[in-house]
Scaffold this active site. Structure first.
Site, PDB file in Angstrom:
ATOM      1  CD  GLU A   1     -11.479  -1.629   4.325  1.00  0.00           C
ATOM      2  OE1 GLU A   1     -11.302  -0.953   3.291  1.00  0.00           O
ATOM      3  OE2 GLU A   1     -12.601  -2.052   4.664  1.00  0.00           O
TER       4      GLU A   1
ATOM      5  CG  ASP B   1      -6.860  -5.265   7.268  1.00  0.00           C
ATOM      6  OD1 ASP B   1      -6.704  -5.153   6.025  1.00  0.00           O
ATOM      7  OD2 ASP B   1      -6.657  -4.324   8.051  1.00  0.00           O
TER       8      ASP B   1
ATOM      9  CG  ASP C   1      -2.156  -3.172   5.831  1.00  0.00           C
ATOM     10  OD1 ASP C   1      -0.934  -3.353   5.673  1.00  0.00           O
ATOM     11  OD2 ASP C   1      -2.638  -2.086   6.196  1.00  0.00           O
TER      12      ASP C   1
ATOM     13  CG  HIS D   1      -4.480 -10.844  12.337  1.00  0.00           C
ATOM     14  ND1 HIS D   1      -5.340  -9.783  12.205  1.00  0.00           N
ATOM     15  CD2 HIS D   1      -4.229 -11.276  11.072  1.00  0.00           C
ATOM     16  CE1 HIS D   1      -5.610  -9.592  10.914  1.00  0.00           C
ATOM     17  NE2 HIS D   1      -4.946 -10.476  10.217  1.00  0.00           N
TER      18      HIS D   1
ATOM     19  NE  ARG E   1      -6.129   0.038  10.639  1.00  0.00           N
ATOM     20  CZ  ARG E   1      -5.196   0.573   9.843  1.00  0.00           C
ATOM     21  NH1 ARG E   1      -4.404  -0.224   9.157  1.00  0.00           N
ATOM     22  NH2 ARG E   1      -5.066   1.868   9.733  1.00  0.00           N
TER      23      ARG E   1
ATOM     24  CD  GLU F   1      -1.559  -2.050   2.299  1.00  0.00           C
ATOM     25  OE1 GLU F   1      -0.367  -2.410   2.299  1.00  0.00           O
ATOM     26  OE2 GLU F   1      -2.413  -2.524   3.055  1.00  0.00           O
TER      27      GLU F   1
ATOM     28  CE1 TYR G   1      -2.095  -3.886   9.153  1.00  0.00           C
ATOM     29  CE2 TYR G   1      -3.722  -5.434   9.975  1.00  0.00           C
ATOM     30  CZ  TYR G   1      -3.396  -4.354   9.191  1.00  0.00           C
ATOM     31  OH  TYR G   1      -4.364  -3.722   8.446  1.00  0.00           O
TER      32      TYR G   1
END
Length: 773
Positions: free
Chosen positions: A86, A84, A82, A350, A306, A9, A304
């Protein structure tokens, strides 16, 4: 020439990963999402199975073309956005725009950006995850349907520019309901009685009245209600013999808190550092993507950020235990590793938020981090270390002391082994007035049947307290416990409800609903009871989790939601109360006419008071609400009569506009003379000044035109200033500490980097139609 392409990203993440992969890999950045729903229309065809009209985001066509050229001759393409929902959506959209037929695309998931993790991910790539992508699409469409259909309804019924959303509106409801609990709360009086006693061996100590006869004084089922009852007990105890009836000693073990998950990090950073959730996440993102650490170059310092899983990898658990033993001694290492359980919705793939390597303790990286980066990294480091350390041990002593038919209790505790407390102690949000202190309080040696001397007997008056108002930290905790929102959404929810002026934050950082927020909540709860229901919202989060796990069809889930929602929407359009022309009566007399009463009305700048005899009487006034929520006329509205208008001689009055307070002639509209008065207090935005690294950026108004600008709180020592509003999010291209936002009629709302040498710019959703996150 590189044979492989890795797409991430952000340029900062690309730089860190590129360092580990070598010449055979080219690493490029998409700079966030490349596709989204259109901002100018709904972009969802409900009748065609909720077909989403995704399009390239304004300004991203150039980036897509660069990525397409880079991918043209590559043998393998790795999408490393990432790990997740998104990130999965970004990967799918990049693949859709870049990949030629027959070209192989791999997905790699990086919970940490270290050489070991990056090389392992490239060696063991996975496929794109359709279920995770579907969960993101369902969430995006769900929020679009709610945001883009509720917001116009509020424009019609209240005023333009308002917005509502699936999660933001529930958050405002929680704050509103707590506020009403506070306002409705009636304090009840109760008394405590404290005896200061002395035994054979010092020191003196205190004991609290715990029982009268067979009744336990718990201040709930039984209490000392007033001064007369307290005095009656004191009289009853005159001349009593104070005897130790029972002494009890026990060991108390206090266990460390788990390593951070996203919500806990935001809460603790708020308690200990005073950081807003958005600020915390911006700093954490920089630590995750990589910061320059001297000769080591860019290093991803944390995993990470989140996550809702407190899991720690076995390798890191072993490394932590070795580090603790060498640093603090073997007694600080527990017999078995501390393992923490996740909530039912946690993604076990995670890990918790932790340091990526124990080779980078805070003191080593301190010279290379900003103050706020070091603060947050130290917090994460200490919390992780403490989570793997031995429990703290206390020796607790309690003594029951009788006097006539009353029983007093004295308690004390001594820390015998500090364990994890040597490194870290978790913060607390609110403490009841009668909570026992956790500090050490040692009792003298006491034995059963010892006779004690009474030195003093003190009655203390107390009042029950209302439930505390939420802070951003405690609201996140409440939402997490109720299952509302997810780790990636908490920070943006807080920013949305405050920026939309549905909620305000006082000097103690307590959240209070504005009158606008309370009114919007009432309207939405009345017309959309499901959407504003916490259990319903939590249930939708569980449905999204099931979609991600492949247990639920996303289109069927949306259909179950939308069918009743569309019916409620149609009914609300006809039945929801229209407050545009409505007025709420008050008992406040009009300061101008003899028989008029002031009414609360709504204007484009919010609530104001106006005389009920309008248009015969055009008296208006600003007002505030006291702690009980009662309307209070602002005194300055009645002041200014001693200053005459220099044009017509009539008295000047204090007025309010979108630009703040000013003096206007009471002869308006015949006389339109005005002049400014007072000066609005600067508002801190929670963004550190990038020039002096000491002050905070504040919102201010220029003296000449009353135009809003943003400058350093350390002025005049620091003269840094901006016209565009700073947003506490790092630039995805150059990792500048914040970006700025500007809205114009022609270009809409855009965000760009504040650094002139960086060309990052992106369009954002139009504010009036902004969805909840």
């Amino acid at each position: 020439m590189a044979k492989n392409l890795v797409i991430v990203e952000s340029p900062a993440k690309a730089k860190t990963i590129g360092k580990y992969l070598g010449r055979d890999y080219q690493v490029k950045a998409s700079v966030g999402h490349v596709m989204d729903l259109p901002k100018s229309k709904l972009g969802v065809d409900v009748k065609k199975g909720f077909a989403a009209e995704y399009q390239v985001i304004q300004g991203k066509a150039k980036i897509i073309e660069e990525l397409r050229k880079a991918a043209k001759d590559k043998e393998r393409i790795f999408l490393a956005s990432d790990p997740d929902r998104e990130g999965e959506a970004i990967a799918w959209h990049i693949a859709e725009k870049l990949v030629k037929k027959g070209q192989k695309v791999h997905r790699i998931l990086l919970n940490e950006i270290t050489k070991k993790a990056v090389l392992a991910a490239v060696e063991n790539p996975t496929d794109l995850n359709r279920d995770r992508y579907n969960a993101q699409v369902a969430r995006r469409i769900l929020d679009r349907l709610v945001g883009y259909q509720l917001s116009p309804l509020l424009w019609k019924k209240v005023r333009r520019g308002l917005s509502a959303g699936r999660v933001q509106s529930v958050a405002v409801r929680i704050i509103t309901e707590r506020e009403r609990e506070v306002l409705a709360f009636v304090p009840e009086e109760y008394w405590s009685i404290i005896a200061l006693l002395e035994g054979k061996i010092p020191p003196q100590f205190e004991a609290r009245l715990a029982r009268i006869g067979d009744k336990r004084v718990d201040n709930k089922t039984f209490r000392i209600s007033n001064d007369a009852e307290a005095k009656e007990i004191l009289a009853h105890l005159e001349g009593a013999t104070w005897t130790v009836a029972k002494v009890e000693k026990r060991e108390r073990r206090r266990n460390p808190a788990p390593p951070f998950i996203t919500s806990r990090l935001q809460q603790e950073a708020s308690r200990k550092l005073g950081y807003a959730p958005s600020r915390t996440m911006g700093i954490a993102q920089k630590l995750y993507m990589g910061v320059e650490v001297g000769d080591d170059g860019a290093v991803g310092l944390i995993t990470y950020m989140r996550t809702d899983s407190p899991r720690i990898s076995p390798d890191m658990m072993t490394a932590a235990r070795d580090f603790i033993g060498k640093t603090f001694g073997d007694k600080y290492v527990p017999e078995k590793p501390n393992i923490y359980r996740s909530g039912k919705s946690a993604q076990e793939a995670h890990e918790a938020i932790r340091p990526t390597s124990l080779d980078y303790p805070p003191d080593r990286v301190a010279p290379y981090l900003s103050r706020e980066e070091l603060n947050l990294y130290t917090l994460i480091w200490n919390r992780f270390m403490a989570s793997q350390m031995a429990s703290a041990l206390f020796e607790q002593t309690s003594a029951d002391i009788t006097a006539n038919n009353c029983m007093f209790r004295a308690t004390g505790q001594v820390l015998r082994f500090d364990g994890f407390l040597r490194v870290y102690m978790e913060g607390r949000d609110d403490k009841a007035a009668d909570d026992e202190d956790e500090d050490e309080k040692q009792l003298p040696p006491l034995n059963e049947n010892d006779i004690l001397d009474l030195r003093k007997l003190t009655p203390n008056q107390h009042f029950t307290q209302p439930p505390p108002r939420f802070t951003q930290a405690t609201l996140i905790k409440e939402m997490e416990e109720k299952g509302i929102g997810r780790p990636s959404t908490y920070a943006s929810i807080m920013g949305t409800i405050i920026n939309k002026e549905y909620v305000s934050e006082d000097e103690q950082r307590r959240l209070r609903p504005t009158s606008l927020g309370m009114m919007i909540t009432d309207l939405l709860v009345g017309s959309f009871p499901d959407i504003l229901n916490t259990e319903f919202t939590a249930g939708m989060e569980e449905v999204l989790d099931k979609i991600e796990d492949g247990q639920e069809d996303w289109k069927k889930a949306l259909e179950r939601f939308y069918t009743p929602f569309s019916a409620d929407l149609e009914r609300a359009d006809k039945e929801m109360r229209d407050v545009k022309g409505a007025a709420e009566p008050t008992d406040i007399a009009c300061p101008k006419c003899t028989d008029g009463k002031m009414q609360i009305r709504w204007g484009r700048n919010g609530e104001f008071l106006a005389c009920a005899n309008y248009p015969e009487c055009k008296s208006t006034s600003n007002f505030t609400r006291d702690e009980e929520g009662q309307v209070v006329l602002q005194k300055e509205e009645l002041e200014g009569a001693d200053e005459a208008c220099e044009k017509c001689g009539k008295p000047m009055q204090v007025r309010f506009s979108r630009y703040g307070k000013f003096l206007g002639c009471s002869g308006y509209p015949e006389c339109k003379n005005i002049k400014k008065t007072g000066k609005a207090a600067p508002v801190s935005l929670g963004v550190q000044c990038p020039e002096c690294n000491k002050g905070d950026i504040q919102q201010k108004r220029s003296n000449k035109r009353g135009k809003i600008f943003y400058s350093c709180s350390a002025y005049p020592k620091c003269t840094f200033a901006l016209w565009d509003r700073p947003i506490a999010e790092p630039c995805p291209q150059c990792q500048a500490p914040f970006i700025v936002e500007k809205t114009s009629k022609k270009a809409g709302t855009t965000r760009r980097c504040f650094r002139e040498e960086c060309d990052y710019q992106a369009a954002v959703e139009m504010e009036p139609l902004a969805e909840a996150v």
